[in-house]
Enzyme design. Structure first.
Site, short mmCIF file in Angstrom:
data_model
loop_
_atom_site.label_atom_id
_atom_site.label_comp_id
_atom_site.label_asym_id
_atom_site.label_seq_id
_atom_site.Cartn_x
_atom_site.Cartn_y
_atom_site.Cartn_z
N LYS A 210 29.23 20.67 13.38
CA LYS A 210 29.14 21.15 14.76
C LYS A 210 30.30 20.58 15.59
O LYS A 210 30.99 21.30 16.28
CB LYS A 210 27.79 20.74 15.34
CG LYS A 210 27.57 21.16 16.77
CD LYS A 210 26.15 20.86 17.21
CE LYS A 210 26.01 21.07 18.71
NZ LYS A 210 24.66 20.83 19.19
N GLU A 216 32.01 11.18 8.07
CA GLU A 216 31.75 11.51 6.66
C GLU A 216 32.35 12.86 6.30
O GLU A 216 33.01 13.01 5.28
CB GLU A 216 30.23 11.57 6.41
CG GLU A 216 29.51 10.23 6.49
CD GLU A 216 29.01 9.91 7.89
OE1 GLU A 216 29.57 10.46 8.88
OE2 GLU A 216 28.07 9.11 8.01
N GLY A 271 21.99 20.25 15.78
CA GLY A 271 22.35 20.13 14.37
C GLY A 271 21.17 20.37 13.44
O GLY A 271 21.25 21.13 12.48
N ARG A 272 20.03 19.74 13.75
CA ARG A 272 18.87 19.85 12.85
C ARG A 272 18.10 21.15 13.04
O ARG A 272 17.11 21.39 12.37
CB ARG A 272 17.98 18.63 13.01
CG ARG A 272 17.57 18.34 14.45
CD ARG A 272 16.97 16.94 14.58
NE ARG A 272 16.68 16.60 15.96
CZ ARG A 272 17.56 16.08 16.81
NH1 ARG A 272 18.82 15.87 16.44
NH2 ARG A 272 17.21 15.77 18.05
N GLU A 357 14.57 12.57 13.70
CA GLU A 357 15.70 12.55 14.63
C GLU A 357 15.28 13.19 15.96
O GLU A 357 15.81 12.89 17.01
CB GLU A 357 16.93 13.25 14.03
CG GLU A 357 18.23 12.80 14.66
CD GLU A 357 19.48 13.36 14.00
OE1 GLU A 357 19.72 14.57 14.09
OE2 GLU A 357 20.23 12.57 13.40
N HIS A 388 1.85 11.55 -10.00
CA HIS A 388 2.04 10.52 -11.02
C HIS A 388 2.91 9.40 -10.49
O HIS A 388 3.52 8.66 -11.25
CB HIS A 388 2.65 11.16 -12.27
CG HIS A 388 1.74 12.21 -12.83
ND1 HIS A 388 0.76 11.91 -13.76
CD2 HIS A 388 1.59 13.52 -12.53
CE1 HIS A 388 0.08 13.03 -14.04
NE2 HIS A 388 0.56 14.01 -13.29
N LYS A 508 27.37 4.05 14.23
CA LYS A 508 28.68 4.71 14.08
C LYS A 508 29.77 3.87 14.74
O LYS A 508 30.84 3.65 14.19
CB LYS A 508 28.68 6.07 14.77
CG LYS A 508 27.98 7.19 14.05
CD LYS A 508 28.29 8.51 14.79
CE LYS A 508 27.26 9.57 14.51
NZ LYS A 508 27.41 10.76 15.33
O1 F6P Z 1 23.38 12.03 12.60
C1 F6P Z 1 23.78 12.52 13.82
C2 F6P Z 1 24.23 13.94 13.77
O2 F6P Z 1 24.82 14.23 14.99
C3 F6P Z 1 23.13 14.94 13.44
O3 F6P Z 1 22.33 15.25 14.51
C4 F6P Z 1 23.93 16.08 12.94
O4 F6P Z 1 23.14 17.01 12.29
C5 F6P Z 1 24.91 15.36 12.05
O5 F6P Z 1 25.21 14.16 12.75
C6 F6P Z 1 26.18 16.09 11.72
O6 F6P Z 1 26.92 16.41 12.86
P1 F6P Z 1 28.07 17.45 12.80
O7 F6P Z 1 27.52 18.77 12.43
O8 F6P Z 1 28.68 17.45 14.18
O9 F6P Z 1 29.08 17.00 11.77
#
Ligand code: F6P
Length: 544
Positions: A210, A216, A271-272, A357, A388, A508
């Site tokens: 987003k 990452e 995002g979620r 979240e 199990h 972060k």
């Molecule tokens: O973990 C925080 C967060 O902002 C989530 O809410 C989101 O889904 C994820 O990081 C990834 O964010 P982005 O889509 O901006 O890379």
């Protein structure tokens, strides 16, 4: 909202629930069912093809009536409308919350700041469909002229969990001659293992983010570009092997992806809550535009149910009220999500972000510290595997863990007796949890006295049973929307902003401060507490 200024715990319904709790604290499911033979038929709700049996919960009709009153007193109806009308209910980020617009049919009108967003949604869906059909048809060619056969989604959190969950859930509907991989972790192992056997000339990366700034994802996307160019040498290859899904066109262009190959979404999609936006591009490539639209229709059907059904028949509302009951009145701290369908193996992980979240918060919308429990910890595994593993604790442990069982009447892989065995197990587990096995019953089987306590099942352990006909794309959409709206309902009653996630920021920021020390191999003396300093020094000593 009737009592927007009245603290939640001062609401009449909340106080009535507190007064009611001692009266039902010792409810026994065995007795409830014995006294009311119709309970299992009566305490159910059905909508959009989802059958919810909530009879095995530690509640009476009075409990439910009070919980429903709580929903009313919390202004839930008005808040649902506020969401659907595009009001900025995500107050800490000053944003509308309109994932429901992502699955609105063409022609619906949903406005944000005076602009109808539905045409924009469908324009992106149409672009996604054209792209998906090219990849599926082998006409999206890589830089060296070979068709793309491998699709790697790079993203994390909502930009990964929705896509990977949906891919696994809908594998049955996927085009099998395409390979799908998902890279999320900044641990290089994730990228390495996802790509070691792929040919860069036939591989397409969907960089899903987003913000297009997430450490990452940007790290993995950079590595992917190096990996692709190490083979193809020519930077022009990026245009054929990378597409982006984002709200941030500038950052996409800076990365080197042509914005003609960008699929956009909007800041009013959390995002979620984004798997029905362009973040679902890998899903659409996998299952095709038609099935993707069927999934959106499933979401929409549940959205409409949530918006219009009376609360006493409203599936997300009922599930949310039960969650609040257990979390705040019955002392439960976790919820187990137990899908009896192997295709739903990533569903619990997906729900963890959605639930925790969203509602893992400690202050209300106006910043006041809460005086009650917010989100439970959600966890789970598919049945029968979990049986199990951790079901021992569910049956005989000391904690109350309400369970959500999810099952389908028809198997997508009807092999021999498998499905009847599977379904016998899901029904049996709910039955065993609820009714247990008394010491007398154990004794009557001739078990020696010393072993009786070990073999006794206290029962009285609550569960919901969600039964659907078949795991189709539409059914998946309904199931996800059910949980989305349950989370929203819980957040509304608990007075939370379910759409921000400030709790991820500190870690972060601190990682951003530590990283230069690690990369320069120079610990900053006394930069942190003594524990963190020692850990940094020890790590760097090991690197040497
Ligand atoms: O973990 C925080 C967060 O902002 C989530 O809410 C989101 O889904 C994820 O990081 C990834 O964010 P982005 O889509 O901006 O890379």
């Amino acid at each position: 909202m009737t009592s927007s200024l009245t603290p939640l715990t001062q609401l009449a319904a909340w106080q009535a629930l507190e007064a009611h709790h001692p009266k039902v604290r010792n409810l026994q499911l065995r007795k409830l069912f014995a006294d009311d033979p119709g309970r299992g038929e009566r305490m159910k709700a059905e909508a959009a093809g989802i059958y919810l049996d909530y009879s095995k919960h530690l509640v009476t009709d009075d409990t439910l009536a009070l919980l429903l009153r709580l929903a009313e007193e919390s202004g839930l109806r008005a808040r649902i409308e506020a969401m659907f009308q595009g009001q900025r209910i995500n107050v800490t980020e000053n944003r509308a919350v309109l994932h429901v617009a992502l699955r609105a049919p063409r022609g619906d009108v949903i406005t944000v700041d005076g602009t109808d967003v539905v045409p924009q949604v469908h324009a992106v869906l149409d672009r996604m469909a054209r792209f998906a059909l090219q990849v599926r048809g082998g006409t999206w060619l890589g830089h060296t002229g070979r068709p793309v056969r491998n699709i790697v989604n790079i993203g994390i959190g909502g930009s990964d969990l929705g896509p990977v969950m949906a891919f696994e859930a809908l594998r049955h509907y996927c085009q099998r001659d395409l390979t799908f991989r998902f890279v999320s972790n900044v641990d290089g192992t994730d990228f390495q293992e996802a790509t070691w056997d792929l040919d860069p000339e036939e591989t397409l990366f969907i960089v899903s983010s987003k913000t297009f700034t997430t450490l990452e994802t940007m790290t993995n996307a950079g590595t992917a570009r190096e990996w692709a160019l190490a083979r193809m040498k020519d930077p022009a290859a990026v245009a054929r092997h990378f597409v982006a899904v984002s709200t941030n066109a500038e950052a996409v262009a800076r990365f080197g992806i042509d914005t003609a190959n960008m699929f956009e979404f909007w800041d009013w999609v959390g995002g979620r809550y984004s798997m029905t936006s362009a973040i679902g591009l890998s899903t659409m490539v996998a299952i095709g535009p038609e099935q993707f639209r069927a999934m959106l229709d499933g979401f929409h059907e549940l959205d409409e149910h949530f918006r219009t059904a009376p609360f006493e028949r409203n599936l997300p509302v009922l599930m949310a009220l039960l969650a609040i009951w257990y979390g705040n009145f019955a002392g439960a701290r976790t919820v187990a999500v137990l899908p009896y369908d192997q295709y739903l193996k990533r569903f619990p992980a997906y729900l963890q972000q959605l639930t925790m979240e969203s509602n893992g918060k400690r202050v209300t919308l106006d910043g006041a510290e809460v005086a009650y429990q917010t989100s439970a910890v959600y966890w789970g595994e598919p049945g029968t595997n979990g049986q199990h593993s951790f079901y021992q604790l569910l049956h005989q442990g000391t904690q109350l863990v309400p369970c959500d069982f999810i099952a389908f009447g028809q198997s997508l892989n009807p092999l021999g007796r498998h499905h009847d065995v599977l379904m016998a197990n899901v029904f049996a587990q709910a039955e065993a949890l609820a009714f247990g096995k008394t010491a007398n019953e154990v004794q009557a089987e001739g078990v020696p006295a010393w072993l009786v306590p070990h073999r006794t099942f206290p029962g009285n352990r609550p569960s919901s049973m969600l039964l659907l006909e078949r795991l189709t794309p539409a059914a998946l959409g309904k199931l996800v929307a059910l949980y989305e709206h349950s989370v929203f309902t819980q957040g509304t009653i608990l007075r939370l902003d379910s759409f921000d996630q400030w709790g991820v920021e500190l870690g972060k920021a601190l990682a951003g401060r530590i990283l230069p020390e690690l990369e320069s191999r120079a610990p900053a003396p006394a930069a942190h507490d003594s524990s963190t300093n020692a850990l940094v020094r020890r790590y760097l000593a090991g690197r040497r």
